[in-house]
Design an enzyme around this catalytic site. Structure first.
Site, PDB file in Angstrom:
ATOM      1  N   ASN A 160       0.846  -1.198   0.000  1.00 56.20           N
ATOM      2  CA  ASN A 160       0.000   0.000   0.000  1.00 56.20           C
ATOM      3  C   ASN A 160       0.879   1.245   0.000  1.00 56.20           C
ATOM      4  O   ASN A 160       2.106   1.150  -0.015  1.00 56.20           O
ATOM      5  CB  ASN A 160      -0.959  -0.019   1.194  1.00 56.20           C
ATOM      6  CG  ASN A 160      -0.208  -0.085   2.503  1.00 56.20           C
ATOM      7  OD1 ASN A 160       0.585   0.785   2.829  1.00 56.20           O
ATOM      8  ND2 ASN A 160      -0.451  -1.151   3.268  1.00 56.20           N
TER       9      ASN A 160
ATOM     10  N   PHE B 179      -3.955   4.232  14.661  1.00 60.66           N
ATOM     11  CA  PHE B 179      -4.236   5.178  13.574  1.00 60.66           C
ATOM     12  C   PHE B 179      -5.329   4.580  12.696  1.00 60.66           C
ATOM     13  O   PHE B 179      -5.426   3.360  12.561  1.00 60.66           O
ATOM     14  CB  PHE B 179      -2.988   5.410  12.720  1.00 60.66           C
ATOM     15  CG  PHE B 179      -2.114   6.516  13.233  1.00 60.66           C
ATOM     16  CD1 PHE B 179      -2.101   7.757  12.617  1.00 60.66           C
ATOM     17  CD2 PHE B 179      -1.316   6.320  14.341  1.00 60.66           C
ATOM     18  CE1 PHE B 179      -1.307   8.787  13.099  1.00 60.66           C
ATOM     19  CE2 PHE B 179      -0.509   7.335  14.832  1.00 60.66           C
ATOM     20  CZ  PHE B 179      -0.510   8.578  14.205  1.00 60.66           C
TER      21      PHE B 179
END
Ligand SMILES: Cc1cc2nc3c(=O)[nH]c(=O)nc-3n(C[C@H](O)[C@H](O)[C@H](O)COP(=O)(O)O)c2cc1C
Length: 399
Positions: free
Chosen positions: A210, A324
């Protein structure tokens, strides 16, 4: 950076690395610090006073017996009193010997004797001068007195010898100054940070990954280290240079990251999971490169990777857990669900679609939500500064 409005006294001695000292001066001034420079007589053979005068926008001090116009007190006492930190860069073997032995026969060494601030010495010299037992002993004497004596780089030196003795680069020196000036409010804390993406191999050539750059996690790890924490950083593959942390663990896949996190979780006081580990991995790894003749369509079957955050949070004892969330829609609702579903103390939400935020960007815009449902939006700022704000918040809320 903690350098804004700090009074930094820069001592420059007569080494070839003096040509890099204006760079230190310039970086400090750009960060908003007030810089005053003392040069030895030998230093002036390498760089002119005018250069430092221009870079520091201040008078340059060179002579113990000169009366400096703006200063009522004698220069070496006044400068020593003025400084929040006294940095000698480059520090010659000769000046280091004077500092170690209490000699005050020029403005720099006399100011050193009168110093009451933090002191940092940045050596630069030929390898043989550095390894001379006299120099080694002098540097050790200074370290024993609590003075910060930095290391050097190993390289081809100006004198054509190869070895240690090359001065650290101005950027590295400024980082060290920033670190020394930092309040050590995380001293004694074990901090575990994860950062970066993971990669999941398909065959020896191809993989799934990613866009995570690791910048936010690295900034958080470095900030905690500067504040005195004992930081373990577990990082997936990134293009960033290795940060200065107590322990750096490099991993490739989500399974590797899960294993490393499990191993280090128990001893951590605070865990910050800023990594973006891949949720899925190819079910089958092809040990040989898959040929394109396989057909027009190609399917990869994926299987779920362990949910690191959830599995680790389930084992939580007294650890403070900060996660996160990177969301492209319904960011707050999704983050709230993650906060409770994963037993977190705080979640920091990135809106990856916002301008100048999210993956790869040097800046970020986030919203923090703590377990008491207090929510705060933190506007666009560099990730390094955001790291500072996040640690301040963790400290205020939980410590
Ligand atoms: C070309 C040249 C380069 C030098 N480079 C260094 C150096 O990198 N480090 C060092 O300790 N001395 C170096 N020296 C020797 C110092 O300049 C000398 O010891 C001087 O007395 C240092 O004075 P100071 O400590 O008052 O600045 C160099 C001398 C010359 C001529």
């Amino acid at each position: 950076m903690e350098l804004k409005d700090k009074n930094i006294l820069l001592g420059v001695t007569g080494g070839i690395a003096a040509y890099k000292a204006p760079g230190i001066c310039s970086l400090l001034s750009k960060q908003g610090a007030n810089v005053k420079v003392i040069m030895t007589e030998a230093a002036q053979k390498f760089v002119s006073k005018l250069t430092f005068q221009t870079m520091s926008r201040n008078l340059v001090y060179t002579d113990m017996f000169e009366e400096y116009p703006q200063d009522a007190e004698v220069a070496h006492i006044q400068l020593a009193k003025w400084a929040d930190i006294f940095v000698i860069a480059p520090a010659s073997a000769n000046s280091i010997a004077k500092f170690a032995n209490g000699i005050g026969d020029n403005l720099l060494s006399a100011t050193f004797l009168a110093a009451r601030s933090k002191i940092m010495i940045v050596p630069a010299m030929n390898t043989f001068m550095l390894n001379n037992p006299a120099t080694k002993e002098n540097m050790q004497k200074l370290r024993n007195r609590g003075i910060e004596v930095l290391g050097t780089h190993f390289d081809l030196l100006a004198c054509n010898d190869v070895g240690s003795g090359k001065m650290l680069e101005p950027e590295e020196i400024v980082e060290e100054i920033d670190s020394l000036l930092r309040e050590k409010d995380l001293a004694g804390k074990n901090v575990l940070v994860t950062a970066g993406p993971t990669i999941e191999a398909i065959d020896p050539v191809r993989y799934l990954t990613n866009h995570s750059s690791g910048k936010m996690g690295y900034a958080l790890a470095e900030e905690a280290q500067k504040r005195g924490a004992n930081v373990t950083l577990i990082s997936g593959p990134t293009s960033l240079s290795r940060p200065k942390v107590s322990k750096f663990i490099s991993v490739i896949s989500s399974l590797d990251m899960y294993q490393a996190v499990t191993e280090h979780f128990i001893t951590a006081d605070i865990v910050v999971k800023a990594a973006a580990p891949a949720d899925y991995r190819p079910k089958e790894y092809h040990p040989q490169k898959i040929k394109k003749e396989t057909g027009d369509e190609f399917r990869i079957e994926l299987e779920r990777n362990p949910d690191i955050l959830k599995l680790v949070a389930a084992k939580k004892q007294d650890q403070i857990m900060v996660g996160f969330a990177a969301e492209s829609e319904n960011e707050l609702a999704n983050a709230m669900a993650k906060l409770t579903g994963k037993n977190l103390d705080m979640i920091i939400v990135n809106n990856i679609k916002a301008e100048n935020a999210g993956f790869q960007s040097d800046t970020n815009v986030v919203t923090t939500i703590d377990k008491h449902k207090n929510m705060e939006r933190i506007g666009e700022m560099p990730k390094t500064q955001l790291a500072k704000v996040i640690w301040d918040k963790i400290k205020r809320t939980f410590l």
